[in-house]
Design a protein around this motif. Structure first.
Motif, PDB file in Angstrom:
ATOM      1  N   VAL A 245       0.817  -1.209   0.000  1.00  0.00           N
ATOM      2  CA  VAL A 245       0.000   0.000   0.000  1.00  0.00           C
ATOM      3  C   VAL A 245       0.852   1.261   0.000  1.00  0.00           C
ATOM      4  O   VAL A 245       0.499   2.259  -0.614  1.00  0.00           O
ATOM      5  CB  VAL A 245      -0.962  -0.007   1.219  1.00  0.00           C
ATOM      6  CG1 VAL A 245      -1.751   1.286   1.297  1.00  0.00           C
ATOM      7  CG2 VAL A 245      -1.903  -1.202   1.124  1.00  0.00           C
TER       8      VAL A 245
ATOM      9  N   CYS B 105     -12.325  -2.614  -4.494  1.00  0.00           N
ATOM     10  CA  CYS B 105     -11.376  -3.100  -3.503  1.00  0.00           C
ATOM     11  C   CYS B 105     -11.805  -4.487  -3.032  1.00  0.00           C
ATOM     12  O   CYS B 105     -12.938  -4.929  -3.253  1.00  0.00           O
ATOM     13  CB  CYS B 105     -11.275  -2.126  -2.323  1.00  0.00           C
ATOM     14  SG  CYS B 105     -12.754  -2.025  -1.292  1.00  0.00           S
TER      15      CYS B 105
ATOM     16  N   THR C 231      -0.840   1.554  -5.773  1.00  0.00           N
ATOM     17  CA  THR C 231      -1.945   1.106  -4.930  1.00  0.00           C
ATOM     18  C   THR C 231      -2.486   2.303  -4.159  1.00  0.00           C
ATOM     19  O   THR C 231      -1.714   3.037  -3.539  1.00  0.00           O
ATOM     20  CB  THR C 231      -1.467   0.024  -3.951  1.00  0.00           C
ATOM     21  OG1 THR C 231      -0.934  -1.076  -4.697  1.00  0.00           O
ATOM     22  CG2 THR C 231      -2.616  -0.486  -3.097  1.00  0.00           C
TER      23      THR C 231
ATOM     24  N   LEU D 272      -5.635   3.751  -1.433  1.00  0.00           N
ATOM     25  CA  LEU D 272      -6.709   3.421  -0.500  1.00  0.00           C
ATOM     26  C   LEU D 272      -8.031   3.995  -1.000  1.00  0.00           C
ATOM     27  O   LEU D 272      -8.053   5.033  -1.670  1.00  0.00           O
ATOM     28  CB  LEU D 272      -6.405   3.991   0.883  1.00  0.00           C
ATOM     29  CG  LEU D 272      -5.173   3.446   1.583  1.00  0.00           C
ATOM     30  CD1 LEU D 272      -5.000   4.116   2.945  1.00  0.00           C
ATOM     31  CD2 LEU D 272      -5.264   1.946   1.744  1.00  0.00           C
TER      32      LEU D 272
ATOM     33  N   GLN E  12      -4.911  -3.359   2.938  1.00  0.00           N
ATOM     34  CA  GLN E  12      -4.941  -4.154   1.711  1.00  0.00           C
ATOM     35  C   GLN E  12      -6.372  -4.479   1.284  1.00  0.00           C
ATOM     36  O   GLN E  12      -6.652  -4.618   0.095  1.00  0.00           O
ATOM     37  CB  GLN E  12      -4.151  -5.446   1.907  1.00  0.00           C
ATOM     38  CG  GLN E  12      -2.678  -5.197   2.129  1.00  0.00           C
ATOM     39  CD  GLN E  12      -1.934  -6.480   2.395  1.00  0.00           C
ATOM     40  OE1 GLN E  12      -1.135  -6.904   1.595  1.00  0.00           O
ATOM     41  NE2 GLN E  12      -2.194  -7.115   3.515  1.00  0.00           N
TER      42      GLN E  12
ATOM     43  N   SER F 143      -8.046  -1.218  -0.837  1.00  0.00           N
ATOM     44  CA  SER F 143      -7.187  -0.568  -1.824  1.00  0.00           C
ATOM     45  C   SER F 143      -7.451  -1.125  -3.210  1.00  0.00           C
ATOM     46  O   SER F 143      -7.933  -2.251  -3.362  1.00  0.00           O
ATOM     47  CB  SER F 143      -5.711  -0.761  -1.448  1.00  0.00           C
ATOM     48  OG  SER F 143      -5.381  -2.131  -1.438  1.00  0.00           O
TER      49      SER F 143
ATOM     50  N   ALA G 248      -4.811   8.155  -1.370  1.00  0.00           N
ATOM     51  CA  ALA G 248      -6.179   7.698  -1.113  1.00  0.00           C
ATOM     52  C   ALA G 248      -7.145   8.420  -2.053  1.00  0.00           C
ATOM     53  O   ALA G 248      -6.929   9.580  -2.417  1.00  0.00           O
ATOM     54  CB  ALA G 248      -6.561   7.963   0.347  1.00  0.00           C
TER      55      ALA G 248
END
Length: 815
Positions: free
Chosen positions: A340, A535, A727, A729, A759, A762, A789
């Motif tokens: 992440v 996600c 990656t 969020l 994880q 994401s 994010a």
């Protein structure tokens, strides 16, 4: 232990109380940790040597002044990168054991360990680059190092005297010689590369672990003993297996067969470690049978951990949850989907406890008994850029590694995958299980797997497959389908059954079909959509709703890309699959009538004309081969074993598939004179054109190194999927709270916990998507760009990531 700052050379200063860790304490502690890790493969002294020398460059007044200024005056920090503390240890080895080269394995030791030391805040260096430069030699020979002599003198004064050091190096050289020669059949350069990666992994992990323990004031924390858990786990698994026998359907032929196959796996666990295949058909109890083998084998052969490697994140949660429930343990089972954070290890920050440094140190090193991870993360551990990935590599030694749906290894990674598995089983004392209903012909390619004879765990596999037959294929490829005609076809099927699963090759056509159907379907039909734009937590929620609807016999239509195929435990009465590779068709068939509850049902193979496969070469080639095989069977129905789902058909398919991709299996890199990664990493010296060219062009004569491979260049070009991704969020469910927590300052332990949880919340985005989101203010940066994010408006509850994607390779392999 507290020390007077005046008389000590400083490795780290603890943020909470200002206590210092001296350089000698850090070096000797890291040496011990490294020895323990290296001992697993017979390289204790080689590993310990790296640990003992890695921060030798901190024995200088310049570094001491640097770290004190950074800690005492954070508003006016010293110039970044002005003190190099990682080169000195590599230089000492080179000067002392390499320059006369009279002892070849001492010189080779200086190259392998020296590279790990100078690289421990970045990537392993090229010994020789395609540009005919040696970044390794530049560091250990040419770079100016102020106070080097003083650092060397203090190292021998405070850490170990010269005589003892020479004796230690002699032991390390003997270990290295024995290790390389024992496995020389794998190729000298191949073994040197994996040894380099292994030592690098051990060093990075030992360094980070010791630093974390010091910062948390837990230096006396003992390494967790994982082995005693396996007998307890085995007892709990057997209790579960016994409970199955009390079920009312326990005596059915299928359940008896499942039990027999699980028992065969347990018996097979007595065999020595190696590479084996487990070809249990879909619905045959593959997860529990493989776990039974793994636990029994781990107990008998003292393995340290069990690692499940799966192709998609969708099945990590499912499989991990199944195993957790049986073994009754949440703490010791790790799910690792993706990285992440974007934090890069920077030498100039070492010793200074910033938030980025805490993230770097947060436990992310696979030091748990059971791990669930993805194929992307497994391959990254060996070949990707960044020591955060390689840090985990040594944990794959003395392990049982189970590859679920192994046929999903990306084509260009096949040779690299095979080499990694050969190393793990030959030299790292691990056992590998290739677990799938559709075994690929990985021993057919040039760089073959070293699969043992009689490697299949299940006896009479053809008869077993026949016993588990639950579907038949229907070839509908004569007429092309589009969104409208496919919608009509789905309506027709829904007149005959209550549930239909449609699997198409790109997210674009899946979304288009979903929007079409939701306008026309009545309220009595539950319509679902799955995508890698969602996600993991989002997909898990949708899958749970689907399962409940199916259990309650509600009318269900699910539209998905192939992410649903690999091991997702759902069972539909009908499956429609857009034509792709035969392994995908077989996996799609595994989602139809999964437990044989509906007799024999139909899987329809269609050709969807709106799919753009131009960027999806593997899907495109696989589709062509399958269409050819379908035509063969139209002419003669007995062709290919009489069924596209037969083992004969699958073997023929993979041989044709790999033949088509013969030039792609070694990970070609067109930007480097049409070279490939296998060559950059493992090409023998007498075949290395760069080495020959260096001799001709440099005017320096022969390259003064035993190794001439390009580790850093290979890492720069390696990526499992075709485009680099970040990656990010997402604000889905608990993700919103998680984003808020990560915005604040946390302890290292809390960062580790939050990162593991993140994880689930994401998604992966491509560079062009990231730029678009930044321009539209859809991304927020946390911790100075270390974590990204999505803002709420950039995530949709129906579709996930709110960008209008076209087809991309990421549809098919999730990070």
């Amino acid at each position: 232990m507290s020390h007077s700052i005046d008389g000590a050379f400083i490795a780290h200063i603890r943020a909470s109380d200002g206590v210092i860790q001296t350089v000698e304490e850090h070096l000797l502690d890291v040496k011990k940790l490294a020895e323990r890790a290296g001992e697993k493969v017979g390289l204790a002294h080689v590993s310990g040597l790296a640990g003992m020398l890695h921060d030798m460059g901190k024995f200088t007044n310049r570094f001491k002044k640097y770290i004190l200024q950074a800690v005492n005056d954070p508003e006016n920090p010293p110039k970044r990168g002005e003190v190099d503390h990682s080169t000195a240890g590599g230089r000492l080895l080179h000067r002392r054991y390499h320059e006369d080269r009279t002892k070849p394995f001492h010189a080779l030791l200086a190259e392998i360990v020296g590279n790990a030391i100078i690289s421990h805040h970045g990537n392993l260096h090229d010994f020789l680059s395609p540009e005919l430069e040696s970044p390794f030699l530049r560091r250990v020979k040419e770079k100016e190092l102020l106070e080097y002599k003083e650092a060397e003198q203090r190292f021998f004064q405070f850490v170990i005297n010269e005589q003892e050091f020479d004796e230690y190096v002699d032991q390390a050289a003997s270990e290295l010689q024995e290790f390389i020669m024992k496995y020389k059949h794998e190729g000298f350069e191949t073994m040197a590369m994996f040894t380099s990666k292994f030592i690098f992994s051990v060093l990075v992990d030992a360094d980070r672990t010791n630093t974390r323990l010091f910062e948390e004031n837990k230096l006396h924390e003992q390494e967790e003993e994982t082995e005693p858990l396996f007998p307890l786990y085995y007892e709990r698994l057997m209790e579960k297996m016994i409970s199955f026998e009390k079920h009312k359907d326990a005596g059915s032929p299928i359940n008896q067969l499942r039990r027999e196959m699980a028992e065969q796996c347990e018996v097979f666990a007595e065999k020595p470690s190696g590479i084996y295949t487990l070809s249990i058909p879909t619905g045959g109890g593959k997860t529990l049978a493989s776990l039974r083998y793994a636990l029994k084998h781990a107990i008998k052969y003292n393995k340290k951990r069990i690692v499940y490697v799966v192709p998609f994140t969708t099945i990590i949660e499912q499989n991990a949850e199944t195993v957790r429930a049986i073994l009754q343990d949440d703490e010791s089972i790790l799910e690792h989907h993706s990285n992440v954070t974007e934090t890069e290890d920077k030498e100039e920050q070492d010793g200074i406890m910033s938030r980025q440094e805490k993230l770097k140190l947060a436990r992310d090193n696979w030091d748990v008994p059971i791990i669930f991870t993805t194929m992307v993360q497994f391959l990254n551990t060996f070949y990707a850029k960044g020591n955060r990935n390689t840090r985990r590599l040594h944990q794959l030694s003395e392990a049982v590694i189970i590859f679920d749906e192994v046929q999903k290894v990306p084509i260009r990674c096949v040779s690299l995958f095979n080499k990694a598995l050969n190393f793990l089983t030959e030299a790292a004392h691990s056992s590998v299980v290739l677990c799938t209903a559709t075994q690929p012909a990985l021993d057919f390619v040039e760089h073959q797997l070293n699969i043992k004879s009689e490697s299949e765990m299940i006896r009479g596999i053809d008869e077993v497959a026949e016993a588990f037959k639950r579907v038949e294929l229907s070839d509908m490829t004569a007429a092309a389908f589009n969104t409208d005609t496919l919608a009509s076809f789905i309506y027709e099927r829904m007149d005959e059954v209550d549930s239909v699963l449609v699997i198409l090759n790109t997210k674009t056509v899946v979304k288009r079909l979903f929007e079409h159907l939701k306008e026309e379907l009545g309220e009595d039909v539950h319509l679902f959509h799955l995508s890698t734009s969602m996600c993991a937590a989002h997909r898990a929620d949708i899958l749970e709703k689907i399962r409940k609807c199916l259990e309650q016999n509600k009318r269900v239509i699910c539209l998905s890309t192939q992410l649903i195929e690999a091991g997702v435990d759902v069972s539909f009465q009908c499956v429609i699959r857009s034509v792709a590779g035969l392994d995908s068709i077989a996996q799609a068939a595994g989602r139809c009538n999964r437990h044989g509850e509906y007799g024999i049902k139909t899987v329809y193979i269609i050709d969807h004309e709106e799919e753009n496969l131009d960027k999806l070469k593997e899907i495109k080639i696989g589709k062509k081969i399958v269409l050819r095989m379908l035509k063969d069977m139209q002419v003669d129905s007995s062709e290919h074993g009489g069924s596209l789902l037969s083992r004969e058909a699958m073997e023929r398919y993979f041989k044709r598939f790999y033949k088509k991709f013969e030039l792609d299996l070694d990970y070609p890199v067109s930007k480097i004179q049409n070279d490939h990664l296998v060559g950059l990493l493992t090409r023998p010296a007498d075949e290395n054109d760069y080495k020959s060219a260096y001799t001709r062009q440099s005017g320096k004569g022969q390259l003064p190194l035993f190794l001439a491979n390009s580790y850093a260049t290979a890492a720069d070009y390696f990526q499992v999927i075709d485009q680099r991704t970040d990656t990010v969020l997402v604000p889905y469910g608990e993700g919103q709270k998680l984003i808020a927590e990560l915005s604040g300052d946390q302890s290292i332990e809390d960062y580790g916990r939050l990162m593991r949880k993140a994880q689930q919340f994401s998604v992966n985005i491509y560079a062009y998507e990231k730029q678009q989101l930044i321009q539209e203010d859809g991304l927020v940066s946390l911790m100075n760009g270390t974590i990204w994010a999505l803002r709420e408006g950039a995530y949709d509850k129906k579709y996930g990531l709110n960008i209008n994607n076209s087809s991309s390779p990421g549809d098919f392999l999730s990070m």
